[in-house]
Design a protein around this motif. Sequence first.
Motif, PDB file in Angstrom:
ATOM      1  N   ILE A   1       0.872  -1.171   0.000  1.00 17.20           N
ATOM      2  CA  ILE A   1       0.000   0.000   0.000  1.00 17.20           C
ATOM      3  C   ILE A   1       0.908   1.220   0.000  1.00 17.20           C
ATOM      4  O   ILE A   1       1.875   1.285   0.768  1.00 17.20           O
ATOM      5  CB  ILE A   1      -0.929   0.005   1.224  1.00 17.20           C
ATOM      6  CG1 ILE A   1      -1.848  -1.205   1.177  1.00 17.20           C
ATOM      7  CG2 ILE A   1      -1.739   1.300   1.276  1.00 17.20           C
ATOM      8  CD1 ILE A   1      -2.722  -1.368   2.395  1.00 17.20           C
TER       9      ILE A   1
ATOM     10  N   SER B   1       0.953   5.712  -0.778  1.00 18.49           N
ATOM     11  CA  SER B   1       0.171   6.922  -1.015  1.00 18.49           C
ATOM     12  C   SER B   1       0.787   7.782  -2.113  1.00 18.49           C
ATOM     13  O   SER B   1       0.166   8.712  -2.579  1.00 18.49           O
ATOM     14  CB  SER B   1       0.027   7.733   0.278  1.00 18.49           C
ATOM     15  OG  SER B   1       1.270   8.206   0.706  1.00 18.49           O
TER      16      SER B   1
ATOM     17  N   ILE C   1      -8.253   1.378  -3.025  1.00 19.05           N
ATOM     18  CA  ILE C   1      -8.781   0.683  -1.855  1.00 19.05           C
ATOM     19  C   ILE C   1     -10.262   1.009  -1.800  1.00 19.05           C
ATOM     20  O   ILE C   1     -10.644   2.171  -1.678  1.00 19.05           O
ATOM     21  CB  ILE C   1      -8.057   1.123  -0.574  1.00 19.05           C
ATOM     22  CG1 ILE C   1      -6.569   0.798  -0.665  1.00 19.05           C
ATOM     23  CG2 ILE C   1      -8.691   0.473   0.650  1.00 19.05           C
ATOM     24  CD1 ILE C   1      -5.748   1.326   0.486  1.00 19.05           C
TER      25      ILE C   1
ATOM     26  N   TYR D   1     -11.116   0.987   5.882  1.00 16.58           N
ATOM     27  CA  TYR D   1      -9.710   0.581   5.757  1.00 16.58           C
ATOM     28  C   TYR D   1      -8.886   1.713   5.141  1.00 16.58           C
ATOM     29  O   TYR D   1      -7.766   1.984   5.573  1.00 16.58           O
ATOM     30  CB  TYR D   1      -9.609  -0.692   4.928  1.00 16.58           C
ATOM     31  CG  TYR D   1      -8.226  -1.266   4.862  1.00 16.58           C
ATOM     32  CD1 TYR D   1      -7.609  -1.767   6.006  1.00 16.58           C
ATOM     33  CD2 TYR D   1      -7.524  -1.310   3.667  1.00 16.58           C
ATOM     34  CE1 TYR D   1      -6.334  -2.294   5.957  1.00 16.58           C
ATOM     35  CE2 TYR D   1      -6.250  -1.828   3.607  1.00 16.58           C
ATOM     36  CZ  TYR D   1      -5.662  -2.326   4.758  1.00 16.58           C
ATOM     37  OH  TYR D   1      -4.399  -2.842   4.709  1.00 16.58           O
ATOM     38  N   LYS D   2      -9.453   2.394   4.140  1.00 19.35           N
ATOM     39  CA  LYS D   2      -8.762   3.517   3.516  1.00 19.35           C
ATOM     40  C   LYS D   2      -8.528   4.639   4.530  1.00 19.35           C
ATOM     41  O   LYS D   2      -7.445   5.224   4.580  1.00 19.35           O
ATOM     42  CB  LYS D   2      -9.562   4.053   2.335  1.00 19.35           C
ATOM     43  CG  LYS D   2      -8.822   5.145   1.570  1.00 19.35           C
ATOM     44  CD  LYS D   2      -9.688   5.837   0.540  1.00 19.35           C
ATOM     45  CE  LYS D   2     -10.073   4.955  -0.584  1.00 19.35           C
ATOM     46  NZ  LYS D   2     -10.757   5.682  -1.668  1.00 19.35           N
TER      47      LYS D   2
ATOM     48  N   LYS E   1      -5.682   3.665   6.805  1.00 19.51           N
ATOM     49  CA  LYS E   1      -4.396   3.817   6.126  1.00 19.51           C
ATOM     50  C   LYS E   1      -4.023   5.286   5.958  1.00 19.51           C
ATOM     51  O   LYS E   1      -2.854   5.657   6.100  1.00 19.51           O
ATOM     52  CB  LYS E   1      -4.404   3.112   4.759  1.00 19.51           C
ATOM     53  CG  LYS E   1      -4.351   1.612   4.882  1.00 19.51           C
ATOM     54  CD  LYS E   1      -3.076   1.225   5.592  1.00 19.51           C
ATOM     55  CE  LYS E   1      -2.985  -0.231   5.878  1.00 19.51           C
ATOM     56  NZ  LYS E   1      -1.781  -0.577   6.627  1.00 19.51           N
TER      57      LYS E   1
ATOM     58  N   ALA F   1      -2.695   6.463   9.163  1.00 15.77           N
ATOM     59  CA  ALA F   1      -1.356   5.927   9.411  1.00 15.77           C
ATOM     60  C   ALA F   1      -0.295   6.650   8.585  1.00 15.77           C
ATOM     61  O   ALA F   1       0.836   6.837   9.040  1.00 15.77           O
ATOM     62  CB  ALA F   1      -1.332   4.430   9.104  1.00 15.77           C
ATOM     63  N   PHE F   2      -0.664   7.059   7.365  1.00 16.28           N
ATOM     64  CA  PHE F   2       0.281   7.766   6.491  1.00 16.28           C
ATOM     65  C   PHE F   2       0.405   9.249   6.828  1.00 16.28           C
ATOM     66  O   PHE F   2       1.344   9.905   6.375  1.00 16.28           O
ATOM     67  CB  PHE F   2      -0.130   7.633   5.020  1.00 16.28           C
ATOM     68  CG  PHE F   2       0.132   6.281   4.421  1.00 16.28           C
ATOM     69  CD1 PHE F   2       1.200   5.512   4.821  1.00 16.28           C
ATOM     70  CD2 PHE F   2      -0.697   5.781   3.429  1.00 16.28           C
ATOM     71  CE1 PHE F   2       1.437   4.276   4.267  1.00 16.28           C
ATOM     72  CE2 PHE F   2      -0.464   4.545   2.868  1.00 16.28           C
ATOM     73  CZ  PHE F   2       0.614   3.784   3.291  1.00 16.28           C
TER      74      PHE F   2
ATOM     75  N   GLU G   1      -4.377   9.693  -2.014  1.00 17.43           N
ATOM     76  CA  GLU G   1      -5.024   8.630  -1.254  1.00 17.43           C
ATOM     77  C   GLU G   1      -4.203   7.360  -1.373  1.00 17.43           C
ATOM     78  O   GLU G   1      -3.594   7.092  -2.410  1.00 17.43           O
ATOM     79  CB  GLU G   1      -6.432   8.389  -1.799  1.00 17.43           C
ATOM     80  CG  GLU G   1      -7.377   9.520  -1.519  1.00 17.43           C
ATOM     81  CD  GLU G   1      -8.788   9.189  -1.948  1.00 17.43           C
ATOM     82  OE1 GLU G   1      -9.020   8.096  -2.486  1.00 17.43           O
ATOM     83  OE2 GLU G   1      -9.656  10.039  -1.737  1.00 17.43           O
ATOM     84  N   PRO G   2      -4.202   6.532  -0.331  1.00 13.89           N
ATOM     85  CA  PRO G   2      -3.460   5.271  -0.412  1.00 13.89           C
ATOM     86  C   PRO G   2      -4.115   4.317  -1.402  1.00 13.89           C
ATOM     87  O   PRO G   2      -5.336   4.295  -1.563  1.00 13.89           O
ATOM     88  CB  PRO G   2      -3.519   4.724   1.009  1.00 13.89           C
ATOM     89  CG  PRO G   2      -4.655   5.419   1.662  1.00 13.89           C
ATOM     90  CD  PRO G   2      -4.818   6.728   0.971  1.00 13.89           C
TER      91      PRO G   2
ATOM     92  N   TYR H   1      -3.464   0.172  -3.379  1.00 14.65           N
ATOM     93  CA  TYR H   1      -2.705  -1.071  -3.447  1.00 14.65           C
ATOM     94  C   TYR H   1      -1.769  -0.993  -4.645  1.00 14.65           C
ATOM     95  O   TYR H   1      -2.130  -0.446  -5.684  1.00 14.65           O
ATOM     96  CB  TYR H   1      -3.628  -2.268  -3.655  1.00 14.65           C
ATOM     97  CG  TYR H   1      -4.566  -2.570  -2.523  1.00 14.65           C
ATOM     98  CD1 TYR H   1      -4.095  -3.047  -1.312  1.00 14.65           C
ATOM     99  CD2 TYR H   1      -5.933  -2.399  -2.670  1.00 14.65           C
ATOM    100  CE1 TYR H   1      -4.960  -3.344  -0.274  1.00 14.65           C
ATOM    101  CE2 TYR H   1      -6.817  -2.688  -1.644  1.00 14.65           C
ATOM    102  CZ  TYR H   1      -6.319  -3.158  -0.448  1.00 14.65           C
ATOM    103  OH  TYR H   1      -7.184  -3.441   0.573  1.00 14.65           O
TER     104      TYR H   1
END
Length: 114
Positions: free
Chosen positions: A28, A30, A45, A50-51, A54, A57-58, A77-78, A80
């Motif tokens: 994953i 960004s 994603i 979940y997005k 993430k 987290a980023f 945006e993050p 995959y």
Amino acid sequence: MVKDSLPGIADFLTKHPKQHQIKGLIGIISLNFRSNRLGFEIYPIKNKIYKLIKMSAFLPINILSSVPDSRNKPSHEPVYFFMSRDVLFKRHANFSRKIYVLEENGLIEGDGIT
């Protein structure tokens, strides 16, 4: 920096004891605006929760790595990312010292392509 690290990843995979079982890279990221140029396949994603996890987290990474003037700009945006082992070796492997032959069980060290 990502482009410069991919030959090292390819070299690591050729020396890994289970390299014939490794099918590719997955993760994953960004920073996706130029990833397809490097050979990555990008997929969004779809799960919004979940997005959001993430993205949170980023957030510290994005804040620390951004230029001070760009902190108010929206970040990417993050997503995959995927890259198969074959694409990694074709595009980013540096086999100038040794020649590797792709066989059914993976790459093995050899004298040349037969």
